[in-house]
Design a protein around this motif. Structure first.
Motif, short mmCIF file in Angstrom:
data_model
loop_
_atom_site.label_atom_id
_atom_site.label_comp_id
_atom_site.label_asym_id
_atom_site.label_seq_id
_atom_site.Cartn_x
_atom_site.Cartn_y
_atom_site.Cartn_z
N MET A 165 0.87 -1.10 -0.21
CA MET A 165 0.03 -0.16 -0.15
C MET A 165 0.74 1.13 -0.08
O MET A 165 2.12 1.22 0.60
CB MET A 165 -0.89 -0.02 1.27
CG MET A 165 -1.83 -1.25 1.37
SD MET A 165 -3.09 -1.55 0.15
CE MET A 165 -4.18 -0.20 1.01
N LYS A 167 0.94 5.53 0.41
CA LYS A 167 0.36 7.02 0.86
C LYS A 167 0.84 7.87 0.17
O LYS A 167 1.90 8.43 0.11
CB LYS A 167 0.50 7.14 2.51
CG LYS A 167 -0.35 8.33 2.99
CD LYS A 167 0.09 8.41 4.42
CE LYS A 167 -0.80 9.60 5.05
NZ LYS A 167 -0.61 9.60 6.46
N GLU A 186 -3.55 2.66 -3.16
CA GLU A 186 -3.48 3.71 -2.29
C GLU A 186 -4.11 3.52 -1.20
O GLU A 186 -5.15 2.76 -0.99
CB GLU A 186 -3.82 4.98 -3.10
CG GLU A 186 -3.98 6.14 -2.50
CD GLU A 186 -4.62 7.26 -2.98
OE1 GLU A 186 -4.85 8.46 -2.50
OE2 GLU A 186 -5.58 6.89 -3.75
N ARG A 187 -3.51 4.10 0.21
CA ARG A 187 -4.24 3.58 1.32
C ARG A 187 -4.83 5.10 1.56
O ARG A 187 -4.24 6.15 1.74
CB ARG A 187 -2.80 3.44 2.51
CG ARG A 187 -3.81 3.21 3.83
CD ARG A 187 -2.31 3.35 4.90
NE ARG A 187 -1.43 2.47 4.51
CZ ARG A 187 -1.34 0.90 4.87
NH1 ARG A 187 -2.38 0.57 5.37
NH2 ARG A 187 -0.12 0.32 4.47
N THR A 188 -6.30 4.96 1.68
CA THR A 188 -7.07 6.10 2.14
C THR A 188 -8.06 5.61 3.25
O THR A 188 -8.12 4.45 3.79
CB THR A 188 -8.10 6.34 0.76
OG1 THR A 188 -8.98 5.19 0.65
CG2 THR A 188 -7.15 6.35 -0.36
N THR A 189 -8.88 6.62 3.56
CA THR A 189 -9.52 6.36 4.76
C THR A 189 -10.99 6.21 4.21
O THR A 189 -12.06 6.40 4.95
CB THR A 189 -9.74 7.65 5.80
OG1 THR A 189 -9.83 8.75 4.93
CG2 THR A 189 -8.27 7.92 6.51
N GLY A 195 -9.37 4.59 -3.58
CA GLY A 195 -8.00 4.42 -3.63
C GLY A 195 -7.56 4.19 -5.12
O GLY A 195 -8.05 3.30 -5.64
#
Length: 280
Positions: A165, A167, A186-189, A195
């Motif tokens: 992953m 960021k 992609e690391r997302t919230t 992502g």
């Protein structure tokens, strides 16, 4: 005033307030159900109607794209389609519909349905890797890509490549000695399907090694990226470029937007990548 007519004899004109003011509806009256969404589709291309909507004198409607393609001539009666259908435009503007994709809970305006579906993580798409006919939603694309198309060892230092992953804005180490292609998520919230998916590849050429990175998937965001090589001499080389968004990933070396590192500077010890969203 007519002679002999007094003020009291003149007729009094009273204004009906209900005709000059918008009708006030109760909360229960403001909810309606549309039983057939086909009425919101263009009768020519069958895509959802978008504003502006045109019509001929007989009331046959058409979307702006088809109106232009038909040279403003009605496909039904051949009359000119020069007038705007403001009433239908208002309906389309206010109508809200759920996303047609199973698993997506987003509700969008009717005119934005096509744009949402094009970028929805639940839309079914053909795998972008060449010679692969597998179909899946974007939220499952990373898992499928890593399983079937990641040209890498199954794990390094006990860490599976399925967990690679990144960021945005953070420098990430790539182990290029054990792979020819690494797939990053992609690391997302946000939700599970959110992502970006980035593919990093390198190809050994007669005069050096070619590095290339691209972004796959339906998003619209633009990115820049930096590749940084740590040489055995202790020096560093770096390369900056825009991250290209592609619909297909082949097994062939790219023709543009790549970095060619001369053979005299290889082998290198480590490679790092940093990906950033472009703000303008």
């Amino acid at each position: 005033m007519v002679s002999g007519e007094s003020d009291d004899d003149r007729p009094i004109v009273r204004t009906n307030r209900t005709t000059s003011q918008k009708r006030q509806r109760s909360p229960t009256e403001r909810i309606a159900t549309l039983l057939d969404l086909d009425v919101t589709d263009c009768p020519i291309c069958f895509h959802p109607l978008t504003i502006p909507i045109f019509q001929c004198d007989n009331g046959h409607i058409v979307c702006s794209t088809c109106c232009e393609k038909l040279s403003q001539k009605c496909a039904t009666c051949s009359l000119p389609t020069l007038s705007r259908n403001r009433a239908m435009e208002r309906v389309i503007e206010l109508l809200r519909v759920p996303c047609p994709n199973a698993g997506c809970s987003v509700v969008v305006s009717c005119s934005e349905t096509s744009a949402h579906v094009n970028h929805c993580p639940f839309t079914q798409r053909t795998c972008p890797f060449s010679s692969c006919d597998f179909t899946c939603s974007f939220k499952d694309l990373c898992k499928h890509s890593v399983t079937e198309h990641s040209i890498a060892a199954p794990s390094v230092d006990g860490v599976s490549f399925s967990l690679s992953m990144f960021k945005c804005g953070t420098l990430m180490r790539l182990l290029i000695s054990v792979a020819k292609r690494i797939i990053l998520k992609e690391r997302t919230t946000e939700g599970e399907g959110e992502g970006e998916v980035v593919v990093v590849e390198w190809f050994d050429m007669p005069d050096g090694r070619m590095f290339y990175a691209c972004c796959i998937g339906p998003g619209t965001d633009k990115f820049s990226y930096q590749l940084k090589l740590s040489l055995d001499s202790g020096d560093y080389l770096s390369f900056n470029s825009n991250l290209q968004r592609v619909r297909e990933v082949s097994n062939e070396p790219p023709r543009a937007h790549f970095w060619l590192v001369p053979s005299c500077m290889l082998p290198c010890r480590e490679c790092y990548i940093s990906i950033k969203r472009k703000t303008n």
